[in-house]
Structures are given as C-alpha cells and as structure tokens.
Design a protein around this motif. Structure first.
Motif, PDB file in Angstrom:
ATOM      1  N   MET A 229       0.835  -1.201   0.000  1.00  0.00           N
ATOM      2  CA  MET A 229       0.000   0.000   0.000  1.00  0.00           C
ATOM      3  C   MET A 229       0.876   1.259   0.000  1.00  0.00           C
ATOM      4  O   MET A 229       0.597   2.229  -0.703  1.00  0.00           O
ATOM      5  CB  MET A 229      -0.931  -0.031   1.219  1.00  0.00           C
ATOM      6  N   LEU A 230       1.960   1.218   0.778  1.00  0.00           N
ATOM      7  CA  LEU A 230       2.881   2.359   0.830  1.00  0.00           C
ATOM      8  C   LEU A 230       3.456   2.628  -0.566  1.00  0.00           C
ATOM      9  O   LEU A 230       3.504   3.775  -1.025  1.00  0.00           O
ATOM     10  CB  LEU A 230       4.011   2.067   1.831  1.00  0.00           C
ATOM     11  N   HIS A 231       3.834   1.561  -1.246  1.00  0.00           N
ATOM     12  CA  HIS A 231       4.391   1.678  -2.584  1.00  0.00           C
ATOM     13  C   HIS A 231       3.367   2.339  -3.520  1.00  0.00           C
ATOM     14  O   HIS A 231       3.700   3.251  -4.284  1.00  0.00           O
ATOM     15  CB  HIS A 231       4.762   0.263  -3.069  1.00  0.00           C
ATOM     16  N   GLN A 232       2.111   1.887  -3.419  1.00  0.00           N
ATOM     17  CA  GLN A 232       1.055   2.460  -4.276  1.00  0.00           C
ATOM     18  C   GLN A 232       0.838   3.938  -3.966  1.00  0.00           C
ATOM     19  O   GLN A 232       0.642   4.754  -4.874  1.00  0.00           O
ATOM     20  CB  GLN A 232      -0.268   1.724  -4.053  1.00  0.00           C
ATOM     21  N   MET A 233       0.891   4.285  -2.675  1.00  0.00           N
ATOM     22  CA  MET A 233       0.656   5.691  -2.295  1.00  0.00           C
ATOM     23  C   MET A 233       1.806   6.590  -2.759  1.00  0.00           C
ATOM     24  O   MET A 233       1.590   7.717  -3.191  1.00  0.00           O
ATOM     25  CB  MET A 233       0.459   5.810  -0.776  1.00  0.00           C
ATOM     26  N   LEU A 234       3.026   6.074  -2.689  1.00  0.00           N
ATOM     27  CA  LEU A 234       4.173   6.874  -3.133  1.00  0.00           C
ATOM     28  C   LEU A 234       4.182   7.061  -4.645  1.00  0.00           C
ATOM     29  O   LEU A 234       4.709   8.051  -5.162  1.00  0.00           O
ATOM     30  CB  LEU A 234       5.480   6.189  -2.697  1.00  0.00           C
ATOM     31  N   ALA A 235       3.575   6.097  -5.345  1.00  0.00           N
ATOM     32  CA  ALA A 235       3.583   6.176  -6.822  1.00  0.00           C
ATOM     33  C   ALA A 235       2.680   7.304  -7.332  1.00  0.00           C
ATOM     34  O   ALA A 235       2.916   7.850  -8.406  1.00  0.00           O
ATOM     35  CB  ALA A 235       3.124   4.844  -7.408  1.00  0.00           C
ATOM     36  N   ILE A 236       1.645   7.673  -6.561  1.00  0.00           N
ATOM     37  CA  ILE A 236       0.668   8.656  -7.074  1.00  0.00           C
ATOM     38  C   ILE A 236       1.316  10.022  -7.346  1.00  0.00           C
ATOM     39  O   ILE A 236       1.227  10.526  -8.472  1.00  0.00           O
ATOM     40  CB  ILE A 236      -0.569   8.744  -6.147  1.00  0.00           C
ATOM     41  N   PRO A 237       2.008  10.625  -6.367  1.00  0.00           N
ATOM     42  CA  PRO A 237       2.626  11.918  -6.705  1.00  0.00           C
ATOM     43  C   PRO A 237       3.721  11.803  -7.759  1.00  0.00           C
ATOM     44  O   PRO A 237       4.049  12.792  -8.433  1.00  0.00           O
ATOM     45  CB  PRO A 237       3.241  12.400  -5.378  1.00  0.00           C
ATOM     46  N   GLY A 238       4.264  10.597  -7.934  1.00  0.00           N
ATOM     47  CA  GLY A 238       5.362  10.426  -8.895  1.00  0.00           C
ATOM     48  C   GLY A 238       4.890  10.146 -10.312  1.00  0.00           C
ATOM     49  O   GLY A 238       5.710   9.974 -11.220  1.00  0.00           O
ATOM     50  N   MET A 239       3.566  10.079 -10.531  1.00  0.00           N
ATOM     51  CA  MET A 239       3.070   9.709 -11.864  1.00  0.00           C
ATOM     52  C   MET A 239       3.505  10.714 -12.936  1.00  0.00           C
ATOM     53  O   MET A 239       3.819  10.347 -14.061  1.00  0.00           O
ATOM     54  CB  MET A 239       1.527   9.650 -11.856  1.00  0.00           C
ATOM     55  N   ALA A 240       3.440  11.995 -12.594  1.00  0.00           N
ATOM     56  CA  ALA A 240       3.745  13.059 -13.575  1.00  0.00           C
ATOM     57  C   ALA A 240       4.067  14.332 -12.803  1.00  0.00           C
ATOM     58  O   ALA A 240       4.039  14.354 -11.577  1.00  0.00           O
ATOM     59  CB  ALA A 240       2.545  13.281 -14.487  1.00  0.00           C
ATOM     60  N   ASP A 241       4.345  15.382 -13.569  1.00  0.00           N
ATOM     61  CA  ASP A 241       4.560  16.693 -12.960  1.00  0.00           C
ATOM     62  C   ASP A 241       3.174  17.380 -12.943  1.00  0.00           C
ATOM     63  O   ASP A 241       2.630  17.707 -13.999  1.00  0.00           O
ATOM     64  CB  ASP A 241       5.567  17.436 -13.848  1.00  0.00           C
ATOM     65  N   PHE A 242       2.587  17.519 -11.751  1.00  0.00           N
ATOM     66  CA  PHE A 242       1.229  18.062 -11.637  1.00  0.00           C
ATOM     67  C   PHE A 242       1.267  19.538 -11.233  1.00  0.00           C
ATOM     68  O   PHE A 242       2.048  19.915 -10.352  1.00  0.00           O
ATOM     69  CB  PHE A 242       0.436  17.297 -10.569  1.00  0.00           C
ATOM     70  N   SER A 243       0.430  20.348 -11.865  1.00  0.00           N
ATOM     71  CA  SER A 243       0.303  21.739 -11.432  1.00  0.00           C
ATOM     72  C   SER A 243      -1.142  22.173 -11.655  1.00  0.00           C
ATOM     73  O   SER A 243      -1.935  21.421 -12.236  1.00  0.00           O
ATOM     74  CB  SER A 243       1.261  22.642 -12.222  1.00  0.00           C
ATOM     75  N   CYS A 244      -1.475  23.377 -11.189  1.00  0.00           N
ATOM     76  CA  CYS A 244      -2.849  23.822 -11.432  1.00  0.00           C
ATOM     77  C   CYS A 244      -2.898  25.298 -11.790  1.00  0.00           C
ATOM     78  O   CYS A 244      -1.983  26.053 -11.467  1.00  0.00           O
ATOM     79  CB  CYS A 244      -3.735  23.520 -10.234  1.00  0.00           C
ATOM     80  N   VAL A 245      -3.938  25.662 -12.508  1.00  0.00           N
ATOM     81  CA  VAL A 245      -4.224  27.070 -12.771  1.00  0.00           C
ATOM     82  C   VAL A 245      -5.627  27.340 -12.256  1.00  0.00           C
ATOM     83  O   VAL A 245      -6.490  26.468 -12.306  1.00  0.00           O
ATOM     84  CB  VAL A 245      -4.141  27.457 -14.268  1.00  0.00           C
ATOM     85  N   LEU A 246      -5.799  28.546 -11.774  1.00  0.00           N
ATOM     86  CA  LEU A 246      -7.082  28.925 -11.200  1.00  0.00           C
ATOM     87  C   LEU A 246      -7.962  29.572 -12.271  1.00  0.00           C
ATOM     88  O   LEU A 246      -7.541  30.523 -12.921  1.00  0.00           O
ATOM     89  CB  LEU A 246      -6.834  29.902 -10.053  1.00  0.00           C
ATOM     90  N   GLN A 247      -9.155  29.007 -12.461  1.00  0.00           N
ATOM     91  CA  GLN A 247     -10.129  29.659 -13.351  1.00  0.00           C
ATOM     92  C   GLN A 247     -11.031  30.502 -12.456  1.00  0.00           C
ATOM     93  O   GLN A 247     -11.816  29.958 -11.672  1.00  0.00           O
ATOM     94  CB  GLN A 247     -10.942  28.589 -14.101  1.00  0.00           C
TER      95      GLN A 247
END
Ligand code: G1P
Length: 295
Positions: free
Chosen positions: A85-103
């Motif tokens: 489970m720890l491995h799966q949880m660590l993989a989520i932020p590592g999937m891609a470079d995530f960012s956001c813009v505010l609409q």
C-alpha cells in the motif's frame, strides 16, 4: 510533434451531484475506491504525458492535494508494515509533474482550456474531461496522440450515442477515412435532435494543436451562454483539418450519480476481492425488502 502535456478542466460546481459537491470536487468521488481524476492521470501517463495541468476553481485544493505527498499516511503505513500500500501511495505523486491554474470565473469549458495557455505554450496538447471514464486495454488518448502527430492536426474522441443523449453532447458531421478514423466536416454543441448532423458524439478526450488558443480567444459564448471548445474547434476547421477517433472499450459518464454507480459496479465486478460478494448480493437483490419501520 507528439503531445506531452495534458489539461484537465475540473473547475465545475458539479451541480448534478449536489449536495455532495458542496464540500468535495466530483472528480474525487470514488469509482469503487479510485477517483476519476486518478483514472485520467493514469491514462495520460500510460500515453507518455509528462505534465498534467488541472484547471481548478477556488475551494478545490483537494484535487492537487490528491497528487501530493502525504507524509503522515506514509509513516503510518510504514509502521504497520503495509509495504504494498505504501508503494502504491508513493507512486501517485510520482506519476507526472502536476500543477494547477485557477479559473476565476466559470465561463465554460473553452474558457477553462484557454486558462491553461501559459502552461501549455506553443505545442500540441491533450485535454481530458475526467467525467468521461473510458476503460480500454490501450489508452484512448495514446492512439489519439499518435494519430494527431501523424496527421499534424487535432483529433477528438467520438462515439455513437442514442437519440436521447444527442442534445446534451457535442455532435459531429464526419466521414470515415479509414478504420476508426473520421475527417470532421462540422461540429455543433448540444443541438436539438432534429438539427443534429449525426449521432456521433464528442466524448471527453481531445488532442489539440496550439492554434486552438487563438480561436478560443475570439470565441463568443455559445450553447448555455458558455465559451465552448466545440465552437473553437469548428472555427479551427476553417484553417486546419480535424479528425475524430471512434474509440473502442467501455465508457461511463461518471459526472452523474447513476453513471458513477454503474462504473463502481462495473469496477467491483472486475475485481476478485469484491466480485463474488457483489454478484451474490445482486442476485438476491429482488428478495431485499425494506424492513417495516416500527412507529
Ligand atoms: C462537454 C463538451 C461536449 C462533449 C461532452 C462530453 O460538455 O462541451 O461537446 O460532448 O463534454 O462529455 P459538458 O458535459 O461539459 O456539458
């Protein structure tokens, strides 16, 4: 050039899910145990996308929070020796470079996509509407990215839909060029059934050339008083070809309570840990009667 960035507009109020969406963005509601936004990110990453931009509104920090590290949880899983489970949880932020813009204002899907222009820049990019959950062995967006690169053009995902769905979707007039690929002649957003050119509907995956931003810049409000991506693609057609890809596989609209429920049942029936008990319950469901309430 192949698209390497994805834009995921998630800023809507989710009115079809009120009251639940007062507190939680609908893209975080679980399909069994995994939110639609995770499915979309996984489909993007499997297709080679490196950067994902969420277009969010205020009060939606939870969407980016989902893709950030959660150190207290990681420590707790480590202490409990839950290494898988720890491995799966660590993989989520590592999937891609995530960012956001505010609409800041809710002016429609086209406006949301235009808000991500600085992050996308001058290159082709993918758009995901996470409400459209597509389950296939090969990611649909991967095939579309390849097709867009081969044709040097924009590609939209389409599917034949029954008459009753036509007035709530974007509809295309297109002719088949080969296999599952069509050349688009005309697009119309949410037409009345009698005005619809076909039953071939746009489903939430797009690969767009950067020229779409110039079109969006000058697109007026359309159906529902909103700036529509469909109208901007229709304008793009005047200067570039646009293709449609009729995708295989299972599709759910998880932007409605019933669609989310169907997708959850489908997911549960695919899984060994949930399928037998769910099947048994579904088989017996006709026998279930509401217990009489003692007054
Ligand atoms: C949007 C698009 C529409 C498309 C649909 C697919 O509509 O505007 O063209 O068919 O997504 O889900 P919305 O569902 O945001 O009203």
């Amino acid at each position: 050039m192949k698209a390497r960035k994805a834009v995921m507009p998630v800023a809507g109020f989710g009115t079809r899910f009120l009251p639940a969406t007062r507190a939680v963005p609908k893209v975080l509601f679980p399909v069994l145990d995994t939110p639609p936004i995770h499915y979309a990110a996984r489909e993007a990453v499997q297709a080679g996308i490196k950067r994902v931009v969420f277009v969010v509104s205020q009060r939606q920090e939870a969407v980016t929070g989902y893709f950030s590290r959660f150190s207290e949880l990681e420590a707790a899983l480590e202490r409990a020796s839950k290494s898988e489970m720890l491995h799966q949880m660590l993989a989520i932020p590592g999937m891609a470079d995530f960012s956001c813009v505010l609409q800041r204002e809710q002016r429609g899907l086209g406006h949301a996509i235009l808000s991500a222009r600085p992050q996308v820049g001058d290159e082709p990019f993918a758009v995901f509407l996470p409400d459209d959950l597509i389950l296939t062995s090969q990611p649909v967006i991967g095939r579309m990215i390849d097709l867009a690169a081969e044709k040097g053009a924009s590609v939209i995902a389409v599917r034949q839909v029954p008459d009753e769905m036509v007035p709530s979707l974007g509809i295309v007039d297109a002719e088949r060029v080969e296999g599952h690929t069509y050349a688009v002649n005309r697009l119309v957003e949410k037409p009345a059934l009698e005005d619809a050119p076909s039953n071939l509907a746009i489903i939430g995956r797009y690969v767009l050339t950067p020229q779409i931003f110039d079109e969006l810049d000058v697109t007026d409000s359309g159906a529902g008083g909103e700036i529509q991506i469909t109208d901007a693609i229709a304008s793009l057609l005047r200067t570039q070809p646009v293709y449609a890809y009729e995708f295989p596989g299972v599709h759910f609209d998880v932007g409605t309570p019933l669609g989310l429920l169907k997708a959850s049942i489908h997911a549960a029936l695919q899984r060994e840990d949930t399928a037998p008990a769910l099947r048994a319950w579904l088989d017996a469901i006709d026998d279930v009667h509401e217990p009489a309430h003692p007054d």
